[in-house]
Design a protein around this motif. Structure first.
Motif, PDB file in Angstrom:
ATOM      1  N   LEU A   1      -5.869 116.089  94.095  1.00 26.07           N
ATOM      2  CA  LEU A   1      -5.820 114.673  93.749  1.00 26.07           C
ATOM      3  C   LEU A   1      -5.235 113.826  94.875  1.00 26.07           C
ATOM      4  O   LEU A   1      -5.593 112.650  95.021  1.00 26.07           O
ATOM      5  CB  LEU A   1      -4.990 114.476  92.473  1.00 26.07           C
ATOM      6  N   ARG A   2      -4.374 114.419  95.672  1.00 26.57           N
ATOM      7  CA  ARG A   2      -3.723 113.643  96.730  1.00 26.57           C
ATOM      8  C   ARG A   2      -4.538 113.608  98.022  1.00 26.57           C
ATOM      9  O   ARG A   2      -4.629 112.576  98.690  1.00 26.57           O
ATOM     10  CB  ARG A   2      -2.329 114.205  97.016  1.00 26.57           C
ATOM     11  N   PHE A   3      -5.151 114.751  98.376  1.00 31.63           N
ATOM     12  CA  PHE A   3      -5.789 114.831  99.686  1.00 31.63           C
ATOM     13  C   PHE A   3      -7.309 115.026  99.629  1.00 31.63           C
ATOM     14  O   PHE A   3      -7.999 114.723 100.601  1.00 31.63           O
ATOM     15  CB  PHE A   3      -5.180 115.997 100.494  1.00 31.63           C
ATOM     16  N   GLY A   4      -7.828 115.547  98.529  1.00 32.12           N
ATOM     17  CA  GLY A   4      -9.262 115.787  98.442  1.00 32.12           C
ATOM     18  C   GLY A   4     -10.051 114.494  98.342  1.00 32.12           C
ATOM     19  O   GLY A   4      -9.576 113.487  97.806  1.00 32.12           O
ATOM     20  N   ARG A   5     -11.276 114.540  98.822  1.00 28.05           N
ATOM     21  CA  ARG A   5     -12.117 113.342  98.796  1.00 28.05           C
ATOM     22  C   ARG A   5     -12.362 112.886  97.358  1.00 28.05           C
ATOM     23  O   ARG A   5     -12.160 111.715  97.020  1.00 28.05           O
ATOM     24  CB  ARG A   5     -13.441 113.637  99.497  1.00 28.05           C
TER      25      ARG A   5
ATOM     26  N   ARG B   1      -8.278 109.315  91.539  1.00 27.40           N
ATOM     27  CA  ARG B   1      -7.107 108.440  91.439  1.00 27.40           C
ATOM     28  C   ARG B   1      -7.505 106.974  91.533  1.00 27.40           C
ATOM     29  O   ARG B   1      -6.957 106.122  90.836  1.00 27.40           O
ATOM     30  CB  ARG B   1      -6.099 108.791  92.533  1.00 27.40           C
ATOM     31  N   ALA B   2      -8.468 106.675  92.386  1.00 27.44           N
ATOM     32  CA  ALA B   2      -8.924 105.286  92.518  1.00 27.44           C
ATOM     33  C   ALA B   2      -9.593 104.813  91.236  1.00 27.44           C
ATOM     34  O   ALA B   2      -9.368 103.680  90.772  1.00 27.44           O
ATOM     35  CB  ALA B   2      -9.889 105.170  93.692  1.00 27.44           C
ATOM     36  N   THR B   3     -10.408 105.690  90.627  1.00 21.97           N
ATOM     37  CA  THR B   3     -11.077 105.329  89.379  1.00 21.97           C
ATOM     38  C   THR B   3     -10.076 105.140  88.256  1.00 21.97           C
ATOM     39  O   THR B   3     -10.206 104.225  87.432  1.00 21.97           O
ATOM     40  CB  THR B   3     -12.094 106.421  88.997  1.00 21.97           C
ATOM     41  N   ALA B   4      -9.057 106.000  88.226  1.00 18.38           N
ATOM     42  CA  ALA B   4      -8.032 105.872  87.189  1.00 18.38           C
ATOM     43  C   ALA B   4      -7.253 104.576  87.339  1.00 18.38           C
ATOM     44  O   ALA B   4      -6.857 103.954  86.351  1.00 18.38           O
ATOM     45  CB  ALA B   4      -7.085 107.072  87.257  1.00 18.38           C
ATOM     46  N   GLN B   5      -7.029 104.138  88.579  1.00 21.36           N
ATOM     47  CA  GLN B   5      -6.247 102.929  88.816  1.00 21.36           C
ATOM     48  C   GLN B   5      -7.035 101.676  88.481  1.00 21.36           C
ATOM     49  O   GLN B   5      -6.523 100.770  87.815  1.00 21.36           O
ATOM     50  CB  GLN B   5      -5.787 102.886  90.270  1.00 21.36           C
ATOM     51  N   ASP B   6      -8.304 101.594  88.918  1.00 17.84           N
ATOM     52  CA  ASP B   6      -9.134 100.418  88.662  1.00 17.84           C
ATOM     53  C   ASP B   6     -10.592 100.810  88.855  1.00 17.84           C
ATOM     54  O   ASP B   6     -11.097 100.816  89.985  1.00 17.84           O
ATOM     55  CB  ASP B   6      -8.764  99.271  89.601  1.00 17.84           C
TER      56      ASP B   6
ATOM     57  N   THR C   1      -0.776 129.228  86.224  1.00 19.07           N
ATOM     58  CA  THR C   1      -0.429 127.828  85.936  1.00 19.07           C
ATOM     59  C   THR C   1       0.166 127.156  87.163  1.00 19.07           C
ATOM     60  O   THR C   1      -0.190 126.007  87.486  1.00 19.07           O
ATOM     61  CB  THR C   1       0.559 127.763  84.764  1.00 19.07           C
ATOM     62  N   LEU C   2       1.059 127.865  87.855  1.00 20.03           N
ATOM     63  CA  LEU C   2       1.672 127.304  89.056  1.00 20.03           C
ATOM     64  C   LEU C   2       0.630 127.028  90.128  1.00 20.03           C
ATOM     65  O   LEU C   2       0.616 125.947  90.746  1.00 20.03           O
ATOM     66  CB  LEU C   2       2.739 128.266  89.589  1.00 20.03           C
ATOM     67  N   VAL C   3      -0.278 127.981  90.333  1.00 19.77           N
ATOM     68  CA  VAL C   3      -1.327 127.810  91.340  1.00 19.77           C
ATOM     69  C   VAL C   3      -2.265 126.668  90.955  1.00 19.77           C
ATOM     70  O   VAL C   3      -2.624 125.826  91.794  1.00 19.77           O
ATOM     71  CB  VAL C   3      -2.114 129.124  91.520  1.00 19.77           C
ATOM     72  N   VAL C   4      -2.654 126.624  89.676  1.00 23.51           N
ATOM     73  CA  VAL C   4      -3.590 125.585  89.216  1.00 23.51           C
ATOM     74  C   VAL C   4      -2.964 124.206  89.354  1.00 23.51           C
ATOM     75  O   VAL C   4      -3.611 123.261  89.854  1.00 23.51           O
ATOM     76  CB  VAL C   4      -4.005 125.860  87.758  1.00 23.51           C
ATOM     77  N   MET C   5      -1.723 124.056  88.925  1.00 20.98           N
ATOM     78  CA  MET C   5      -1.080 122.744  88.981  1.00 20.98           C
ATOM     79  C   MET C   5      -0.865 122.290  90.426  1.00 20.98           C
ATOM     80  O   MET C   5      -1.070 121.122  90.765  1.00 20.98           O
ATOM     81  CB  MET C   5       0.261 122.776  88.244  1.00 20.98           C
ATOM     82  N   THR C   6      -0.460 123.229  91.274  1.00 19.48           N
ATOM     83  CA  THR C   6      -0.272 122.886  92.684  1.00 19.48           C
ATOM     84  C   THR C   6      -1.595 122.500  93.333  1.00 19.48           C
ATOM     85  O   THR C   6      -1.685 121.501  94.066  1.00 19.48           O
ATOM     86  CB  THR C   6       0.355 124.069  93.439  1.00 19.48           C
ATOM     87  N   SER C   7      -2.635 123.289  93.063  1.00 19.79           N
ATOM     88  CA  SER C   7      -3.953 122.998  93.631  1.00 19.79           C
ATOM     89  C   SER C   7      -4.485 121.659  93.135  1.00 19.79           C
ATOM     90  O   SER C   7      -5.074 120.884  93.904  1.00 19.79           O
ATOM     91  CB  SER C   7      -4.932 124.112  93.270  1.00 19.79           C
TER      92      SER C   7
END
Length: 652
Positions: free
Chosen positions: A156-160, A166-171, A145-151
């Protein structure tokens, strides 16, 4: 105490994995995926099959479950969500509910309904720190769980594609204009979310040491509750709420007993939704943008019956069925009528007021117990007890649901689902009054003028009388000023509120009317069966009632009767097994939502337009001659029901 805390963290760990998947899908697709809990259960069964039947190594089985459930997520998106991308979000919500029924019953057909011992691939009780005993499986589950959540957070922050999610979720519209492949991103989100659900299924089965196709339905539902409490769309909120809910549940069960689990879980859901409608960490905008249901399911015009049609139906119901029906046939007939009594007034709530309810089992259960207790302990005549049970059901359940009507969109549907669980849990917990899981035996039968009703024909006729009352009341309300106001709420809630219509109050009133007749149906059922217990009131009853009115036409009271005949009568007469029957319900609901959301007992607006053109001009010169005008006019091009303006003009 430490052991209880540890057990809560273990359960919270699985809830967090499920909740993250629910929130991820909601953030990207704005869809509450009710099928996610079924993916969780299917993952557990696949894990058992890979380990116990195929004898695969544990890590290979885990990898296979991840791949299989990811593919399953892609299928759910392609079948139930993507085709409804232009429809209100409530359509996809109901479609995923249908997929959940299908998946649960396909799992039972493939693997069988019985419980099986889950292979001990990792030790469960081989480690100890002080008085705390735990197993390698617990450590591995926490670590994964720790590995999955961290990954996932890093992705979500750095991957293409993470940034695209994140962009789709925002708008989504802005993301699409910037070249983000929104469809592909949505499919990826479903795949990731479903694989997390499958992973949670394996570890929960490993912890509980047993598995069946239905054993993990509640765990999947609690994971969904955790996502809602944390705030739909919030990944961190889902994780924290999952662990918090696991700990609260563990201590609650430790102090109050196992029977309080549902009350604690779904009671927490209701409290959080009332206090913070967007969840602990969610955004208010997530609720404000969710549309209502009226313009999606209300697109058709209910078919209107003439005098000849009513005469024929009356002869069939009052003469032909009693004359030709055998005792088994009449037993099925009165079951159809009891369910129709529940469904018919729901057309006021879901059709006119535009609000889907997933909790009609609550007033049904309250009515059954109220009528039984009045007759058993207070000596109230059973027929009078049935009517009083309807009043009690309407009052109690409406008071319980009163705070939820301030919510927006399909959050009300989620809250009514919680109300259903809470009411049944309260009945189970109130043992001094209801006898809890033991049920109430010896309920007095109905009697009229000193004659005790005991034959299926007598049950059918008394139930039919109440159904006719429900039809008359519902149709009269639809044609009244109250019905006009309810329709304005369903057509455009924002416009109705801006013109002074108290939309919350009218939704609560429509729910109270539906709750009264559901309570009456529950009372009739109690006296006709002579025995009731909490297992008779499952959440599937609420889903069945909703499926009935969607099938017949959510605006059509007569369509609700038609839907009850098809969904209750035909499966019983054909002796279709319960698992296959529910599979059929799911398939039918999915097909109707996808291809004919206005229902079968309605005429589509296009067909009505063609009929008017063929008939030519009527007295007014605009083609309104032989074709009856609908009770509910189509909305104006801007989405505003023209009757809202007429209503407020009349008030002025």
């Amino acid at each position: 105490m430490i052991e209880t805390l540890f057990a809560g963290l273990i359960h919270g760990n699985s809830y967090a994995l499920v909740a993250v998947g629910v929130s991820l899908v909601f953030g990207v697709a704005n869809v509450v995926n009710f099928a996610h809990g079924s993916v969780f259960g299917f993952g557990a069964m696949l894990g058992w099959w890979f380990l116990a039947v195929l004898q695969w190594p544990f890590w290979l089985a885990v990898a296979a479950v991840l791949v299989a459930t990811a593919i399953l997520g892609l299928v759910i998106n392609a079948v139930a969500v993507k085709p409804l991308s232009r429809a209100p979000a409530i359509a996809a919500l109901l479609a995923t509910f249908a997929v959940s029924m299908i998946l649960d019953n396909v799992s039972q057909i493939i693997f069988g309904p019985q419980y099986r011992a889950f292979p001990e691939a990792l030790p469960n009780n081989n480690l100890q720190i002080g008085i705390l005993k735990f197993g390698t499986s617990d450590v591995v589950m926490f670590a994964i769980t720790l590995v999955v959540m961290t990954s996932l957070a890093l992705f979500l922050r750095f991957g293409r594609y993470g940034r695209a999610i994140r962009a789709t979720a925002q708008d989504p519209d802005a993301a699409r204009q910037m070249g983000v492949p929104v469809g592909r991103v949505q499919a990826l989100s479903f795949a990731i979310a479903s694989s997390l659900g499958g992973l949670a299924g394996i570890f929960v089965a490993l912890y509980t040491t047993s598995v069946s196709p239905t054993s993990h339905i509640l765990t999947g539902m609690i994971g969904f509750v955790a996502a809602t409490i944390g705030g739909l769309g919030s990944i961190s909120g889902a994780v924290l709420a999952g662990f918090l809910l696991g700990v609260v549940e563990a201590f609650g069960v430790y102090w109050l007993g196992e029977g309080m689990r549902d009350l604690l879980t779904f009671g927490a859901l209701l409290v959080i939704l009332v206090v913070r409608p967007h969840g602990l960490f969610g955004k208010k905008s997530a609720i404000a943008t969710e549309p209502m249901t009226g313009t999606f399911f209300g697109g058709g015009t209910p078919l209107r019956l003439g005098r000849k049609s009513w005469t024929v139906l009356g002869l069939v119901a009052l003469v032909l069925i009693p004359a030709l029906g055998t005792a088994p046939f009449l037993a099925v007939a009165y079951q159809v009528v009891l369910m129709a009594i529940v469904a018919v007034p729901m057309t006021l709530l879901s059709g006119s007021a535009g609000q889907v309810s997933l909790g009609q089992v609550a007033p049904l259960a309250v009515g059954a117990y109220a009528s039984a207790l009045l007759a058993l302990h207070l000596g109230v005549p059973p027929l009078l007890a049935v009517l009083l049970a309807g009043v009690i059901s309407a009052l109690l359940v409406t008071l319980l649901t009163l705070p939820i009507w301030k919510l927006g969109g399909h959050y009300i549907s989620i809250a009514t689902l919680g109300v259903g669980y809470v009411v049944v849990a309260l009945i189970r917990a109130a043992e001094p009054i209801t006898r809890g899981a033991y049920g109430l035996p010896g309920i007095p039968p109905l009697s009229i003028g000193g004659h005790t009703l005991s034959l299926p024909l007598e049950f059918y006729l008394i139930d039919l009388a109440f159904l006719l009352l429900a039809l008359w009341v519902t149709m009269r309300i639809r044609k009244s000023h109250l019905g006009l106001t309810l329709s304005s709420v369903g057509s455009d809630q924002v416009a109705a509120r801006s013109l002074g219509v108290r939309t919350r109050d009218y939704k609560a009133l429509a729910f109270a009317i539906a709750a009264f007749f559901a309570g009456v149906s529950g009372g009739l059922m109690a006296h006709q069966n002579g025995y009731i217990d909490p297992t008779l009131f499952l959440i599937m009853t609420s889903v069945l009632a909703l499926t009935i009115i969607v099938l017949g036409g959510i605006n059509s009271p007569i369509g609700a009767v038609f839907g009850a005949v098809v969904l209750v009568g035909l499966p019983e007469l054909l002796r279709i097994a319960p698992d296959v029957r529910i599979l059929g319900y799911g398939l039918l609901l999915l097909v109707i939502i996808r291809f004919r959301p206005q229902g079968l007992f309605t005429r589509s607006d296009k067909a009505r337009g063609r009929a008017r053109d063929e008939q030519g001009p009527g007295p007014s010169g605009v083609g309104d001659g032989p074709v009856a005008e609908p009770e509910r006019p189509s909305p104006a091009p801007d989405g505003t029901d023209v009757r809202v303006l007429d209503l407020e003009g009349a008030r002025a």
